[in-house]
Design a protein around this motif. Structure first.
Motif, mmCIF file in Angstrom:
data_model
loop_
_atom_site.group_PDB
_atom_site.id
_atom_site.type_symbol
_atom_site.label_atom_id
_atom_site.label_comp_id
_atom_site.label_asym_id
_atom_site.label_seq_id
_atom_site.Cartn_x
_atom_site.Cartn_y
_atom_site.Cartn_z
ATOM 1 N N GLU A 1 -21.891 20.431 33.431
ATOM 2 C CA GLU A 1 -21.247 21.747 33.443
ATOM 3 C C GLU A 1 -21.850 22.664 34.500
ATOM 4 O O GLU A 1 -21.130 23.384 35.207
ATOM 5 N N LYS A 2 -23.163 22.669 34.637
ATOM 6 C CA LYS A 2 -23.821 23.544 35.614
ATOM 7 C C LYS A 2 -23.375 23.195 37.033
ATOM 8 O O LYS A 2 -23.036 24.077 37.827
ATOM 9 N N LEU A 3 -23.356 21.891 37.348
ATOM 10 C CA LEU A 3 -22.950 21.465 38.682
ATOM 11 C C LEU A 3 -21.477 21.762 38.916
ATOM 12 O O LEU A 3 -21.071 22.160 40.017
ATOM 13 N N ARG A 4 -20.664 21.631 37.888
ATOM 14 C CA ARG A 4 -19.238 21.921 38.049
ATOM 15 C C ARG A 4 -19.004 23.404 38.313
ATOM 16 O O ARG A 4 -18.122 23.774 39.098
ATOM 17 N N SER A 5 -19.788 24.270 37.676
ATOM 18 C CA SER A 5 -19.683 25.710 37.948
ATOM 19 C C SER A 5 -20.062 26.014 39.386
ATOM 20 O O SER A 5 -19.413 26.825 40.064
ATOM 21 N N GLN A 6 -21.108 25.338 39.862
ATOM 22 C CA GLN A 6 -21.518 25.528 41.254
ATOM 23 C C GLN A 6 -20.434 25.049 42.212
ATOM 24 O O GLN A 6 -20.198 25.665 43.256
ATOM 25 N N PHE B 1 -12.718 28.440 43.493
ATOM 26 C CA PHE B 1 -11.824 28.357 42.334
ATOM 27 C C PHE B 1 -12.657 27.926 41.128
ATOM 28 O O PHE B 1 -13.334 26.899 41.173
ATOM 29 N N GLU B 2 -12.621 28.745 40.065
ATOM 30 C CA GLU B 2 -13.331 28.380 38.844
ATOM 31 C C GLU B 2 -12.362 28.399 37.667
ATOM 32 O O GLU B 2 -11.666 29.410 37.463
ATOM 33 N N PRO B 3 -12.293 27.280 36.916
ATOM 34 C CA PRO B 3 -13.025 26.027 37.171
ATOM 35 C C PRO B 3 -12.408 25.244 38.328
ATOM 36 O O PRO B 3 -11.207 25.333 38.569
ATOM 37 N N ALA B 4 -13.239 24.488 39.019
ATOM 38 C CA ALA B 4 -12.772 23.713 40.167
ATOM 39 C C ALA B 4 -11.888 22.562 39.695
ATOM 40 O O ALA B 4 -12.251 21.821 38.778
ATOM 41 N N ALA B 5 -10.719 22.423 40.300
ATOM 42 C CA ALA B 5 -9.819 21.314 40.013
ATOM 43 C C ALA B 5 -9.950 20.253 41.112
ATOM 44 O O ALA B 5 -10.536 20.507 42.180
ATOM 45 N N ALA B 6 -9.396 19.077 40.847
ATOM 46 C CA ALA B 6 -9.536 17.967 41.789
ATOM 47 C C ALA B 6 -9.011 18.333 43.174
ATOM 48 O O ALA B 6 -9.646 18.037 44.193
#
Length: 493
Positions: free
Chosen positions: A367-372, A379-384
Motif C-alpha cells: 500500500e505504501k509503495l502504491r501511494s507513492q 493520479f491517486e490511486p494509481a491505475a494500470a
C-alpha cells in the motif's frame, strides 16, 4: 487429348455412380495420358477434400492447386522413391528429381506435395492394430519382447523411409530443413499436415543429435561467406556494419557455433562471448567498436551476450544447452583464470506481459509503495493505464524513482515467479534456467536500443552458470522453484 485418354473419360462416365473403378497408379515414368477414373463422391461444396478423395476424383475444385491427374502422377513419383526394389542410391536420385520439381513449384502445389507425404505414407492401420493386440496379449509373458519389436516395426511409416531417401543426395538435408520451415506456418489452418511435421521433427532430433555436431570457432579469419552468415542470422543484437562484426570477432572475443556435416557451411546455432573482470551490466560497452581490447591473460569472467538459432526448420531440436556446456569447457581449457560464466540477456517478453498484467501487479504492490506511485504519476490511486503511460519515460527515471523501483520488482516477479506449465514464460529465461543457470541480476537501462525499450523498457538480465549448482537448479525448477540470487529475491513485492 489422346485417343486413350478420351476413351477412358467416356467409359468412366458410363459407369454407375458409386461403382466407379479406380485405375491403378502408373509408375513414376508413366505418360500423363493415363485414363482418368470416375469422379468419386466427395465432400460438400466449400469443404476441403482429403488427398484420398482428390486422388479418386476426376476434376479438381477451384481452391485445389494440382488436378487429380497430376496429383496421382506426383504420388506415383513419391512412391517410386521408396520402391523396395530400388537401391538407396537410386531412391536418392529419384528423390532429387522430385526436389528439383518442388523448388520451382508455387506454394499451393508445394502444399499438395506435403499432403501426399502426410496422408498417403502413413503406417498400415491393420498392421498397427494387430501388433498392438499382440503386444497387449503378450504383456507379462516371455513373448513380450518379441511383441514389442513387432509393434515398433508396425509403427514405422513409409513416410519415414521417404524422408530418409530425400536425405541421401548432397542437398537433401538442406531441402528437408527448408521444407519443414515452410510447412510449419500452414499447420494452424491444415491439421492434415501434422503427421509430416511430426515425422520431420522426430528424424531431425536423431540426425542433429549433439553427438553428430562439430563445435567450431568462428573468427575474423573465417571465410567471408561464413562471416556473412553471422550477419544474416544474428537475432539478439543486430550487426550494423563490417566494423561491428569485426569487433565481435576480434582477438579479445570468441564466437563458437555448432555445425552438421551435411550443412558444413551453416552454423546451426552460435554464441558470442566477451571477456571481462566482472559481470557485464550493459550491452553498450560490449558493442562499442572503439573500446580497448581486454587482456585475456587477466580476464576472470566470460559473458555470453548473444545466442542465435539460425534454422527455423529445426525448431524443437534442442542443442543450445550442449553448446554452452561445450563452450564453457573449451574456455576453461584455454583460459584457466576464468571463474565466472554468465550471460547478459534480453527479456523479450517482459513489456508485453506487463501491459497485460499491470493491474494484478498493482494489486500485489504494498500500500505504501502504491501511494507513492500515485503521487509520482499524478493520479491517486494509481491505475494500470497511468503507470504504463508514465513508464514511456523509463530511460530518464532517476535512481530513486519509485517507478523505477516498481518496474524492477515487476521484472523480478516476471522472471522468478511467472510460470506456465511449470516453465518460465519468458523464452530466454526458459532456455537458460532450463540449462541450470540462475537469475543473478536485473540491470537498468542496459539496452538503450529501440528494440530493447520495446521488449523490456531497456532492462536486461544476467543468468549465472554456477557449474557446481547446475543440477541443483534444474531439480528446483522441475519442482516449480526458479533459482534466483538474493539481490533478485529482495526485489519481490
Amino acid at each position: 487429348m489422346s485417343r486413350s485418354e478420351w476413351i477412358g473419360r467416356k467409359v468412366s462416365g458410363w459407369l454407375p455412380t458409386g461403382k466407379s473403378k479406380v485405375l491403378p497408379l502408373a509408375p513414376a515414368q508413366a505418360p500423363a495420358t493415363q485414363a482418368r477414373p470416375a469422379k468419386a463422391v466427395g465432400p460438400k461444396e466449400g469443404q476441403v477434400r482429403s488427398s484420398k478423395e482428390r486422388l479418386n476424383a476426376t476434376l479438381r475444385q477451384k481452391e485445389e492447386a494440382l488436378s487429380p491427374r497430376v496429383l496421382r502422377r506426383t504420388l506415383s513419383e513419391l512412391q517410386a522413391i521408396v520402391d523396395p526394389s530400388v537401391s538407396e542410391v537410386e531412391g536418392g536420385k529419384r528423390a532429387k528429381g522430385v526436389a528439383q520439381w518442388y523448388s520451382k513449384a508455387p506454394p499451393e502445389q508445394r502444399e499438395d506435395c506435403w499432403l501426399l507425404m502426410s496422408e498417403q505414407f502413413a503406417p498400415d492401420a491393420s498392421k498397427v492394430r494387430a501388433a498392438r493386440e499382440h503386444y497387449e496379449a503378450a504383456l507379462g509373458t516371455p513373448d513380450e519382447g518379441v511383441a514389442e519389436i513387432r509393434m515398433r516395426k508396425a509403427l514405422v511409416s513409409p513416410r519415414t523411409r521417404l524422408l530418409q531417401r530425400f536425405a541421401v543426395f548432397p542437398e537433401g538435408m538442406r531441402f528437408l530443413v527448408d521444407l519443414r520451415q515452410e510447412l510449419m506456418p500452414a499447420l494452424k489452418s491444415n491439421k492434415r499436415l501434422l503427421a509430416l511435421e511430426a515425422e520431420l521433427e522426430n528424424l531431425f532430433t536423431t540426425w542433429f543429435d549433439v553427438a553428430f555436431l562439430e563445435l567450431r570457432r568462428i573468427s575474423w579469419d573465417s571465410p567471408a561467406s561464413l562471416v556473412e552468415k553471422l550477419i544474416k542470422y544474428e537475432a539478439v543484437h543486430d550487426i550494423k556494419s563490417w566494423g561491428d562484426v569485426k569487433n565481435r570477432l576480434d582477438s579479445d572475443r570468441r564466437c563458437y557455433g555448432f555445425f552438421h556435416p551435411r550443412l558444413p557451411d551453416e552454423p546451426l546455432i552460435f554464441v558470442e562471448v566477451a571477456f571481462m573482470n566482472e559481470i557485464g551490466v550493459s550491452i553498450s560497452p560490449l558493442l562499442d567498436e572503439a573500446a580497448e581490447a581486454v587482456d585475456l591473460s587477466r580476464a576472470t569472467t566470460a559473458i555470453f551476450y548473444s545466442i542465435s538459432n539460425t534454422q527455423p526448420g529445426l525448431k524443437g531440436v534442442s542443442f543450445g544447452d550442449s553448446l554452452i556446456k561445450r563452450v564453457v569447457e573449451t574456455l576453461r581449457a584455454d583460459f584457466p583464470k576464468l571463474k565466472t560464466f554468465a550471460t547478459l540477456s534480453p527479456i523479450p517478453g517482459f513489456r508485453t506481459w506487463l501491459n497485460k498484467n499491470a493491474a494484478p501487479m498493482l494489486d500485489l504492490t504494498p500500500e505504501k509503495l502504491r501511494s507513492q506511485l500515485g503521487r509520482a504519476v499524478g493520479f491517486e490511486p494509481a491505475a494500470a493505464g497511468h503507470v504504463l503511460s508514465a513508464l514511456d519515460q523509463a530511460p530518464t527515471l532517476s535512481d530513486r524513482s519509485v517507478l523505477r523501483q516498481w518496474l524492477l520488482s515487476c521484472a523480478a516477479h516476471y522472471l522468478g515467479k511467472e510460470l506456465s506449465e511449470g516453465r518460465p514464460v519468458d523464452p530466454v529465461a526458459r532456455f537458460h534456467l532450463g540449462n541450470g543457470a540462475r537469475v543473478e541480476q536485473i540491470n537498468w537501462a542496459a539496452d538503450p536500443s529501440a528494440k530493447g525499450f520495446k521488449q523490456s523498457f531497456g532492462l536486461m538480465v544476467n543468468y549465472l552458470y554456477d557449474l557446481r549448482k547446475i543440477d541443483r537448479h534444474r531439480q528446483g525448477l522441475s519442482q516449480g522453484k526458479v533459482p534466483v540470487s538474493d539481490s533478485v529475491e529482495q526485489l519481490y513485492f
